[in-house]
Design a protein around this motif. Structure first.
Motif, PDB file in Angstrom:
ATOM      1  N   GLY A 194       0.795  -1.216   0.000  1.00 51.96           N
ATOM      2  CA  GLY A 194       0.000   0.000   0.000  1.00 51.96           C
ATOM      3  C   GLY A 194       0.825   1.263   0.000  1.00 51.96           C
ATOM      4  O   GLY A 194       2.060   1.229   0.114  1.00 51.96           O
ATOM      5  N   TYR A 195       0.090   2.370  -0.111  1.00 56.36           N
ATOM      6  CA  TYR A 195       0.665   3.715  -0.119  1.00 56.36           C
ATOM      7  C   TYR A 195      -0.206   4.606   0.743  1.00 56.36           C
ATOM      8  O   TYR A 195      -1.434   4.545   0.658  1.00 56.36           O
ATOM      9  CB  TYR A 195       0.658   4.304  -1.538  1.00 56.36           C
ATOM     10  N   ARG A 196       0.428   5.460   1.554  1.00 57.52           N
ATOM     11  CA  ARG A 196      -0.309   6.431   2.350  1.00 57.52           C
ATOM     12  C   ARG A 196       0.597   7.632   2.631  1.00 57.52           C
ATOM     13  O   ARG A 196       1.738   7.468   3.044  1.00 57.52           O
ATOM     14  CB  ARG A 196      -0.769   5.829   3.664  1.00 57.52           C
ATOM     15  N   ALA A 197       0.055   8.832   2.381  1.00 53.45           N
ATOM     16  CA  ALA A 197       0.779  10.061   2.719  1.00 53.45           C
ATOM     17  C   ALA A 197       0.440  10.410   4.161  1.00 53.45           C
ATOM     18  O   ALA A 197      -0.718  10.315   4.570  1.00 53.45           O
ATOM     19  CB  ALA A 197       0.368  11.189   1.789  1.00 53.45           C
ATOM     20  N   HIS A 198       1.440  10.812   4.907  1.00 56.68           N
ATOM     21  CA  HIS A 198       1.229  11.226   6.296  1.00 56.68           C
ATOM     22  C   HIS A 198       1.449  12.722   6.420  1.00 56.68           C
ATOM     23  O   HIS A 198       2.279  13.293   5.721  1.00 56.68           O
ATOM     24  CB  HIS A 198       2.195  10.489   7.228  1.00 56.68           C
ATOM     25  N   GLY A 199       0.725  13.347   7.325  1.00 52.01           N
ATOM     26  CA  GLY A 199       0.879  14.776   7.532  1.00 52.01           C
ATOM     27  C   GLY A 199       0.071  15.560   6.525  1.00 52.01           C
ATOM     28  O   GLY A 199      -0.700  15.021   5.737  1.00 52.01           O
ATOM     29  N   PRO A 200       0.266  16.875   6.514  1.00 51.80           N
ATOM     30  CA  PRO A 200      -0.561  17.749   5.679  1.00 51.80           C
ATOM     31  C   PRO A 200      -0.072  17.902   4.236  1.00 51.80           C
ATOM     32  O   PRO A 200      -0.765  18.489   3.412  1.00 51.80           O
ATOM     33  CB  PRO A 200      -0.460  19.089   6.410  1.00 51.80           C
ATOM     34  N   ASP A 201       1.112  17.376   3.927  1.00 51.02           N
ATOM     35  CA  ASP A 201       1.706  17.618   2.608  1.00 51.02           C
ATOM     36  C   ASP A 201       1.438  16.506   1.612  1.00 51.02           C
ATOM     37  O   ASP A 201       1.415  15.324   1.955  1.00 51.02           O
ATOM     38  CB  ASP A 201       3.224  17.797   2.735  1.00 51.02           C
ATOM     39  N   VAL A 202       1.276  16.897   0.366  1.00 53.60           N
ATOM     40  CA  VAL A 202       1.177  15.944  -0.735  1.00 53.60           C
ATOM     41  C   VAL A 202       2.546  15.300  -0.916  1.00 53.60           C
ATOM     42  O   VAL A 202       3.570  15.974  -0.864  1.00 53.60           O
ATOM     43  CB  VAL A 202       0.761  16.672  -2.032  1.00 53.60           C
ATOM     44  N   VAL A 203       2.556  13.996  -1.120  1.00 53.06           N
ATOM     45  CA  VAL A 203       3.805  13.297  -1.412  1.00 53.06           C
ATOM     46  C   VAL A 203       4.039  13.362  -2.914  1.00 53.06           C
ATOM     47  O   VAL A 203       3.143  13.072  -3.709  1.00 53.06           O
ATOM     48  CB  VAL A 203       3.759  11.826  -0.952  1.00 53.06           C
ATOM     49  N   ARG A 204       5.223  13.766  -3.285  1.00 58.68           N
ATOM     50  CA  ARG A 204       5.663  13.727  -4.683  1.00 58.68           C
ATOM     51  C   ARG A 204       6.902  12.844  -4.698  1.00 58.68           C
ATOM     52  O   ARG A 204       7.817  13.027  -3.897  1.00 58.68           O
ATOM     53  CB  ARG A 204       5.956  15.123  -5.200  1.00 58.68           C
ATOM     54  N   ALA A 205       6.891  11.879  -5.605  1.00 61.95           N
ATOM     55  CA  ALA A 205       7.963  10.878  -5.619  1.00 61.95           C
ATOM     56  C   ALA A 205       8.100  10.278  -7.013  1.00 61.95           C
ATOM     57  O   ALA A 205       7.276  10.542  -7.889  1.00 61.95           O
ATOM     58  CB  ALA A 205       7.629   9.780  -4.606  1.00 61.95           C
ATOM     59  N   THR A 206       9.129   9.477  -7.181  1.00 64.73           N
ATOM     60  CA  THR A 206       9.238   8.640  -8.373  1.00 64.73           C
ATOM     61  C   THR A 206       9.093   7.194  -7.920  1.00 64.73           C
ATOM     62  O   THR A 206       9.469   6.834  -6.800  1.00 64.73           O
ATOM     63  CB  THR A 206      10.577   8.806  -9.117  1.00 64.73           C
ATOM     64  N   LEU A 207       8.544   6.388  -8.801  1.00 59.93           N
ATOM     65  CA  LEU A 207       8.364   4.969  -8.559  1.00 59.93           C
ATOM     66  C   LEU A 207       8.958   4.230  -9.744  1.00 59.93           C
ATOM     67  O   LEU A 207       8.601   4.496 -10.893  1.00 59.93           O
ATOM     68  CB  LEU A 207       6.872   4.631  -8.437  1.00 59.93           C
ATOM     69  N   LEU A 208       9.884   3.349  -9.461  1.00 60.54           N
ATOM     70  CA  LEU A 208      10.460   2.480 -10.485  1.00 60.54           C
ATOM     71  C   LEU A 208       9.972   1.070 -10.182  1.00 60.54           C
ATOM     72  O   LEU A 208      10.238   0.532  -9.097  1.00 60.54           O
ATOM     73  CB  LEU A 208      11.994   2.517 -10.465  1.00 60.54           C
ATOM     74  N   MET A 209       9.215   0.495 -11.118  1.00 62.95           N
ATOM     75  CA  MET A 209       8.742  -0.878 -10.952  1.00 62.95           C
ATOM     76  C   MET A 209       9.601  -1.790 -11.809  1.00 62.95           C
ATOM     77  O   MET A 209       9.855  -1.492 -12.977  1.00 62.95           O
ATOM     78  CB  MET A 209       7.273  -0.981 -11.331  1.00 62.95           C
TER      79      MET A 209
END
Length: 183
Positions: free
Chosen positions: A161-176
């Protein structure tokens, strides 16, 4: 707010590709639906392009076919956007190396939502680098946490799963990373 489709690709094209992959593997509609944990009517609707599947459903189906999700999408001139329960991912590039296919995504996870994804096929792994926000991701029973500048990875052939914590949007890269499965 009107729900957005999981992907920005013609559902008939996606359905046709799924049907051809299923048939090439000699798997019946009923058997694939059972393996993917979805209803036969749902799978039939996805294959005919009359159903708007969730990203989680598409991943469940492609995992059972042993292919990366990119196998059912167009190679777009612009990033392909996919939406899940709590994640928005832009497919930036698909590349292959020997017996491995890689998909590179730009990911956005808003705070307060959780996405649980089904297991991918055996040997698939996910590698996330976080740029903003704090993210918990990984196996449902042992999530990892990463903040700006952190990298986490896990085998994603289990529910995760995925979940952002806190008030900020998570921005990331994902390599599958998908090891090639024999047909």
């Amino acid at each position: 707010m009107k729900p957005q489709p999981a992907i920005d690709t013609d559902p008939r094209v996606v359905g046709d590709r799924l049907r051809r992959l299923r048939q090439a593997r000699g798997v019946s509609l009923s058997e694939l639906a059972k393996r993917a944990g979805i209803g036969k009517a749902t799978l039939s609707g996805v294959e005919t392009g009359t159903r708007n599947p969730t990203l989680e459903t598409l991943w469940a189906i492609t995992a059972q076919l042993g292919v990366p999700i990119g196998a059912i999408l167009d190679a777009p001139p612009e990033p392909q956007v996919m939406r899940g329960t709590a994640i928005e991912a832009e497919l930036l590039e698909v590349f292959e190396d020997d017996r491995v296919t890689y998909e590179l995504y730009r990911v956005r996870v808003p705070p307060g939502l959780t996405q649980t994804s089904p297991a991918h096929h055996e040997g698939v792994s996910e590698h996330v680098t976080v740029f903003t926000g704090t993210l918990s991701a990984g196996p449902v029973d042992a999530p990892l946490t990463a903040g700006p500048g952190d990298h986490i990875s896990w085998r994603s052939d289990v529910p995760h799963g995925y979940r952002a914590h806190g008030p900020d949007v998570v921005r990331a890269t994902l390599l599958m990373r998908y090891p090639t499965q024999p047909p």
